[in-house]
Design a protein around this motif. Structure first.
Motif, PDB file in Angstrom:
ATOM      1  N   GLY A 194      36.053  55.075  66.367  1.00 44.25           N
ATOM      2  CA  GLY A 194      36.047  54.583  67.833  1.00 44.25           C
ATOM      3  C   GLY A 194      37.497  54.469  68.230  1.00 44.25           C
ATOM      4  O   GLY A 194      37.792  53.864  69.433  1.00 44.25           O
ATOM      5  N   THR A 195      38.461  55.003  67.743  1.00 43.44           N
ATOM      6  CA  THR A 195      40.057  54.795  68.108  1.00 43.44           C
ATOM      7  C   THR A 195      40.518  56.169  67.623  1.00 43.44           C
ATOM      8  O   THR A 195      40.423  56.817  66.722  1.00 43.44           O
ATOM      9  CB  THR A 195      40.703  53.667  67.497  1.00 43.44           C
ATOM     10  N   HIS A 196      41.884  56.253  68.028  1.00 48.95           N
ATOM     11  CA  HIS A 196      42.865  57.327  67.722  1.00 48.95           C
ATOM     12  C   HIS A 196      43.395  57.148  66.579  1.00 48.95           C
ATOM     13  O   HIS A 196      43.037  55.977  65.953  1.00 48.95           O
ATOM     14  CB  HIS A 196      43.867  57.533  68.845  1.00 48.95           C
ATOM     15  N   SER A 197      43.952  58.083  65.849  1.00 54.88           N
ATOM     16  CA  SER A 197      44.595  58.010  64.478  1.00 54.88           C
ATOM     17  C   SER A 197      45.614  58.840  64.465  1.00 54.88           C
ATOM     18  O   SER A 197      45.749  60.067  64.924  1.00 54.88           O
ATOM     19  CB  SER A 197      43.551  58.607  63.243  1.00 54.88           C
ATOM     20  N   LEU A 198      46.833  58.343  63.803  1.00 57.98           N
ATOM     21  CA  LEU A 198      47.994  59.020  63.381  1.00 57.98           C
ATOM     22  C   LEU A 198      48.524  58.531  62.030  1.00 57.98           C
ATOM     23  O   LEU A 198      48.471  57.506  61.733  1.00 57.98           O
ATOM     24  CB  LEU A 198      49.192  58.676  64.414  1.00 57.98           C
ATOM     25  N   HIS A 199      48.650  59.748  61.353  1.00 57.90           N
ATOM     26  CA  HIS A 199      49.090  59.553  59.898  1.00 57.90           C
ATOM     27  C   HIS A 199      49.840  60.657  59.360  1.00 57.90           C
ATOM     28  O   HIS A 199      49.859  61.810  59.828  1.00 57.90           O
ATOM     29  CB  HIS A 199      47.889  59.339  58.934  1.00 57.90           C
ATOM     30  N   LEU A 200      50.648  60.135  58.405  1.00 58.36           N
ATOM     31  CA  LEU A 200      51.525  61.090  57.614  1.00 58.36           C
ATOM     32  C   LEU A 200      51.118  61.394  56.166  1.00 58.36           C
ATOM     33  O   LEU A 200      50.294  60.484  55.589  1.00 58.36           O
ATOM     34  CB  LEU A 200      52.876  60.393  57.337  1.00 58.36           C
ATOM     35  N   THR A 201      51.246  62.552  55.829  1.00 57.16           N
ATOM     36  CA  THR A 201      51.006  63.038  54.423  1.00 57.16           C
ATOM     37  C   THR A 201      52.225  63.370  53.630  1.00 57.16           C
ATOM     38  O   THR A 201      52.832  64.232  54.175  1.00 57.16           O
ATOM     39  CB  THR A 201      50.080  64.079  54.449  1.00 57.16           C
ATOM     40  N   TYR A 202      52.759  62.946  52.563  1.00 52.75           N
ATOM     41  CA  TYR A 202      53.585  63.311  51.734  1.00 52.75           C
ATOM     42  C   TYR A 202      52.974  64.101  50.657  1.00 52.75           C
ATOM     43  O   TYR A 202      52.206  63.534  49.682  1.00 52.75           O
ATOM     44  CB  TYR A 202      54.567  62.272  51.339  1.00 52.75           C
ATOM     45  N   ALA A 203      53.361  65.557  50.484  1.00 50.91           N
ATOM     46  CA  ALA A 203      52.749  66.339  49.387  1.00 50.91           C
ATOM     47  C   ALA A 203      53.679  66.606  48.290  1.00 50.91           C
ATOM     48  O   ALA A 203      54.448  67.590  48.875  1.00 50.91           O
ATOM     49  CB  ALA A 203      51.963  67.159  50.051  1.00 50.91           C
ATOM     50  N   ALA A 204      53.566  66.096  47.210  1.00 53.71           N
ATOM     51  CA  ALA A 204      54.377  66.546  46.355  1.00 53.71           C
ATOM     52  C   ALA A 204      53.879  67.804  45.399  1.00 53.71           C
ATOM     53  O   ALA A 204      52.854  67.633  44.933  1.00 53.71           O
ATOM     54  CB  ALA A 204      54.606  65.362  45.134  1.00 53.71           C
TER      55      ALA A 204
END
Length: 399
Positions: free
Chosen positions: A216-226
């Motif tokens: 029910g809300t927006h989402s902002l996320h980062l992914t650090y992929a090693a």
């Protein structure tokens, strides 16, 4: 420069470096709740500035919906002065996102300083290449569906909430370009969780997962992929050294007898075995692997624009930091003396250079006075030449 040596509390400080290494070694996911709230690594304002002021190549910005990529032409316009760069059309972008598309900014660490600093910290810890992507979602529609990555992934929930379902691997150490396609998991997920703002999730390579902004809300996320370094990478590098041995250059006995062919293969096996037992082979591979990566290098204008590093004591900036994250110090130099390798460059490391590198190794800013205090007075003039050389090559930043 009162803040030149202030060590910014970063993501790895919050997680704990040993804690993250333990999870990687255990091959098990883990969630850390509420540890990445202040300061925010990346904000909505950062994203709006990036999309509004920075023309982007198509490979940099992606919209995905229902496992498909939306054509760039439907939400960007080509810059009149460039064949590759495109500007975002806000109205079209907003409409796609409202209809369920996921926004992805690839390699966002190349465009944002705080994000880059965290990626560099991870590279120093894990000795490998780290790719950082940003994801924005507004609906429960999944952009990519259930999938796995062949990388160790650290997810940082920056804003809003996002639901994650993940399953154990169905093939050990699976690769995306594998000879076998792992089967999709069946049954209930290993975990079904919602990440809140400030939460961090670690997903080991090979774990299947799907994520959606279904809360029910927006989402902002980062992914650090090693990106892991595997035996496949080693042998891709190693095979380039085979022509040094005659047995690998000569013709195969295609018209010979079965015994002649077998003898030739046996001889290749013997030489190959000898080559693989040569001392220091793994370290040479790792140095070569790192040298092909020229990211995290910084220009140092105006002072670094010279014909080359100075031959005498150099005037250094007031503060320095090690910007290049893939450097290595090994003990295999002449007479067992340590050697520092970075971006294809190599330096022998004496006591003063080692003290300076040890100080700079954390990637934080350190004052020149701090570095000078760490070494004997008589060593300082020679050390300034070394540091100026690192500045000139872009491996160290100055301010």
């Amino acid at each position: 420069m009162a803040d030149a040596t202030e060590r910014r509390k970063d993501l790895l400080d919050a997680i704990g470096r040993e804690a993250l290494l333990a999870q990687i070694d255990a091959r098990r996911p883990r969630v850390w709740r509420g540890i990445a709230t202040s300061p925010a690594l990346f904000t909505w304002d950062d994203l709006n500035d990036l999309l509004s002021r920075q023309p982007l190549e198509p490979s940099r910005l992606t919209l995905a919906r229902d496992r498909s990529t939306i054509p760039h032409e439907s939400y960007t316009l080509q810059l009149p002065s460039s064949r590759r760069l495109r500007n975002v059309v806000p109205q079209a972008l907003h409409e796609h996102l409202a209809e369920g598309a996921t926004l992805v900014v690839n390699a966002v660490d190349e465009l944002h300083e705080d994000t880059e600093r965290t990626a560099a910290d991870l590279e120093r810890l894990l000795h490998t290449h780290v790719v950082t992507n940003l994801y924005g979602s507004w609906t429960g529609t999944q952009g990519f569906g259930l999938h796995f990555d062949d990388q160790e992934v650290v997810v940082v929930q920056l804003s809003g909430r996002k639901r994650w379902r993940y399953y154990p691997p169905t093939r050990t150490a699976a690769l995306l370009n594998d000879v076998v396609r792992p089967p999709k998991p069946v049954g209930e997920p290993y975990a079904d969780i919602v990440l809140e703002e400030g939460d961090v999730l670690f997903l080991p390579r090979g774990w299947w997962h799907g994520a959606s902004a279904s809360e029910g809300t927006h989402s902002l996320h980062l992914t650090y992929a090693a990106i892991p370094v595997t035996g496949v990478d080693f042998f891709r590098w190693f095979v380039r050294s085979l022509p040094a041995e005659e047995i690998f250059r000569v013709d195969l006995p295609l018209r010979g007898s079965a015994q002649e062919k077998d003898a030739h293969v046996q001889r290749m096996k013997e030489v190959l075995g000898e080559m693989l037992t040569r001392p220091g082979l793994a370290d040479r591979f790792l140095a070569a692997f790192a040298s092909g990566d020229n990211r995290r290098m910084h220009t140092n204008l105006p002072s670094a624009v010279t014909a080359g590093p100075p031959s005498g004591p150099a005037a250094l900036p007031a503060a320095l930091r090690l910007s290049y994250a893939r450097g290595r110090i090994t003990e295999d130099g002449p007479g067992g003396r340590p050697v520092f390798t970075a971006a294809g460059n190599e330096w022998e490391v004496g006591k003063a250079r080692r003290l300076a590198l040890d100080t700079l190794w954390d990637g934080a800013w350190h004052t020149t006075e701090e570095l000078r205090a760490a070494v004997p007075d008589e060593a300082w003039p020679r050390l300034t030449v070394f540091l100026a050389d690192l500045l000139h090559r872009g491996l160290v930043s100055g301010r």
